[in-house]
Scaffold this motif. Structure first.
Motif, PDB file in Angstrom:
ATOM      1  N   UNK A  47       0.825  -1.200   0.000  1.00 15.63           N
ATOM      2  CA  UNK A  47       0.000   0.000   0.000  1.00 15.63           C
ATOM      3  C   UNK A  47       0.866   1.258   0.000  1.00 15.63           C
ATOM      4  N   UNK A  48       0.310   2.373  -0.454  1.00 15.22           N
ATOM      5  CA  UNK A  48       1.024   3.647  -0.285  1.00 15.22           C
ATOM      6  C   UNK A  48       1.269   3.915   1.199  1.00 15.22           C
ATOM      7  N   UNK A  49       2.190   4.793   1.482  1.00 12.73           N
ATOM      8  CA  UNK A  49       2.496   5.111   2.874  1.00 12.73           C
ATOM      9  C   UNK A  49       1.313   5.799   3.545  1.00 12.73           C
ATOM     10  N   UNK A  73      -6.692  -5.652  11.898  1.00 15.80           N
ATOM     11  CA  UNK A  73      -7.327  -6.495  12.911  1.00 15.80           C
ATOM     12  C   UNK A  73      -8.320  -7.467  12.293  1.00 15.80           C
ATOM     13  N   UNK A  74      -8.897  -7.101  11.161  1.00 16.25           N
ATOM     14  CA  UNK A  74      -9.843  -7.965  10.458  1.00 16.25           C
ATOM     15  C   UNK A  74      -9.153  -8.867   9.438  1.00 16.25           C
ATOM     16  N   UNK A  75      -7.801  -8.902   9.495  1.00 16.78           N
ATOM     17  CA  UNK A  75      -7.003  -9.781   8.618  1.00 16.78           C
ATOM     18  C   UNK A  75      -7.115  -9.418   7.139  1.00 16.78           C
ATOM     19  N   UNK A  76      -7.455  -8.175   6.845  1.00 12.83           N
ATOM     20  CA  UNK A  76      -7.516  -7.730   5.456  1.00 12.83           C
ATOM     21  C   UNK A  76      -6.176  -7.157   5.000  1.00 12.83           C
ATOM     22  N   UNK A  77      -5.411  -6.640   5.949  1.00 16.30           N
ATOM     23  CA  UNK A  77      -4.092  -6.085   5.666  1.00 16.30           C
ATOM     24  C   UNK A  77      -3.068  -6.762   6.567  1.00 16.30           C
ATOM     25  N   UNK A  78      -1.807  -6.638   6.176  1.00 20.14           N
ATOM     26  CA  UNK A  78      -0.714  -7.246   6.923  1.00 20.14           C
ATOM     27  C   UNK A  78       0.395  -6.221   7.100  1.00 20.14           C
ATOM     28  N   UNK A  79       0.762  -5.938   8.351  1.00 18.35           N
ATOM     29  CA  UNK A  79       1.850  -5.012   8.644  1.00 18.35           C
ATOM     30  C   UNK A  79       3.168  -5.786   8.673  1.00 18.35           C
ATOM     31  N   UNK A  80       4.179  -5.276   7.985  1.00 19.28           N
ATOM     32  CA  UNK A  80       5.503  -5.887   8.003  1.00 19.28           C
ATOM     33  C   UNK A  80       6.493  -4.841   8.472  1.00 19.28           C
ATOM     34  N   UNK A  81       7.084  -5.111   9.642  1.00 23.43           N
ATOM     35  CA  UNK A  81       7.956  -4.151  10.281  1.00 23.43           C
ATOM     36  C   UNK A  81       9.068  -3.688   9.337  1.00 23.43           C
ATOM     37  N   UNK A  82       9.151  -2.389   9.153  1.00 27.64           N
ATOM     38  CA  UNK A  82      10.194  -1.814   8.321  1.00 27.64           C
ATOM     39  C   UNK A  82       9.956  -1.928   6.834  1.00 27.64           C
TER      40      UNK A  82
END
Length: 253
Positions: A47-49, A73-82
């Motif tokens: 995604x864009x920043x 939280x709804x498992x639609x997106x995934x955060x990847x550190x850095x």
């Protein structure tokens, strides 16, 4: 200072679209969800920043972050550190805890293997019409398969799909184990939520043959209606499960 909504007039973003009257982060979430639904953002995409999204939507970065946190939280997106925020893919590891609730009494949860027994197109039953919001003239695809853990059959599963949402499904030569990934990659349909109902039943003679259990043995019947990101029903699933060595697990928060 971030815009505040007040009065009967709708506030607009720089794009000229009305934002409406919901909490601002919820309105931003709806805008971002629309990008998923329309296929602008596809599984695995970066995604864009937050700063760029805030600029596009004319809101604060904190509001964008809250909307993204809700979707994560709804498992639609995934955060990847850095590395940033990505559109979640229907991977087995994620789906195991989101959509598959059966766990062995001993050992760690794992995703079951599948063996397709039959497929075909048919007219929908009254239950399928009601559950999938179909017309009597519509058609459905049905898939029946056996699912196993560690080589042991644990359930018979019947999946019903509206033919209009899954064109050419009957042309598939292989139906993969992870059908939710198939829905996403081939038809752009992401399963966002599901509703399940549980009931105790007795194994029929057919169940006994397929599952290797005794006629009359207690089974757990699970009916599921899965919905897409626009909350439209896209799948009806019936699972008849042996419960002697497994249990249905859910975390209540």
């Amino acid at each position: 200072m971030e815009k505040k909504l007040s009065g009967p007039d709708e506030t607009e973003t720089r794009t000229g679209e009305p934002i409406g009257f919901k909490p601002l982060y919820a309105q931003v979430r709806e805008r971002l969800m629309r990008r998923l639904v329309d296929g602008d953002w596809t599984p695995g995409m970066l995604l864009p920043s937050e700063m760029e999204l805030a600029r596009q939507l004319n809101v604060s970065q904190g509001t964008v972050r809250k909307a993204l946190d809700s979707m994560t939280a709804d498992n639609l997106l995934l955060r990847r550190q850095g590395r940033g925020t990505y559109v979640a893919e229907p991977e087995e590891s994620r789906m195991l805890f989101q959509f598959f609730r059966l766990s062995p009494d001993q050992g760690s949860p794992s995703f079951p293997d599948s063996r397709v027994l039959s497929t075909g197109k048919a007219k929908p039953t009254r239950t399928e019409i009601a559950s999938l919001k179909l017309e009597k003239t519509d058609e459905v695809f049905r898939i029946e398969r056996i699912r196993s853990l560690s080589g042991q059959p644990i359930l018979i599963e019947t999946i019903t799909l509206p033919a209009g949402r899954f064109p050419d499904f009957d042309h598939l030569t292989i139906i993969p184990n992870n059908v939710y990934r198939l829905y996403s990659e081939r038809w752009g349909i992401t399963i966002g939520s599901a509703e399940e109902r549980l009931k105790a039943i007795s194994a029929s003679s057919r169940d006994a043959v397929k599952l290797g259990c005794h006629i009359g043995e207690p089974l757990l019947l699970i009916s599921r209606v899965a919905r897409d990101l626009e909350d439209r029903p896209v799948e009806l699933r019936w699972s008849r499960c042996i419960s002697r060595d497994i249990h249905y697990a859910v975390n209540l928060r």
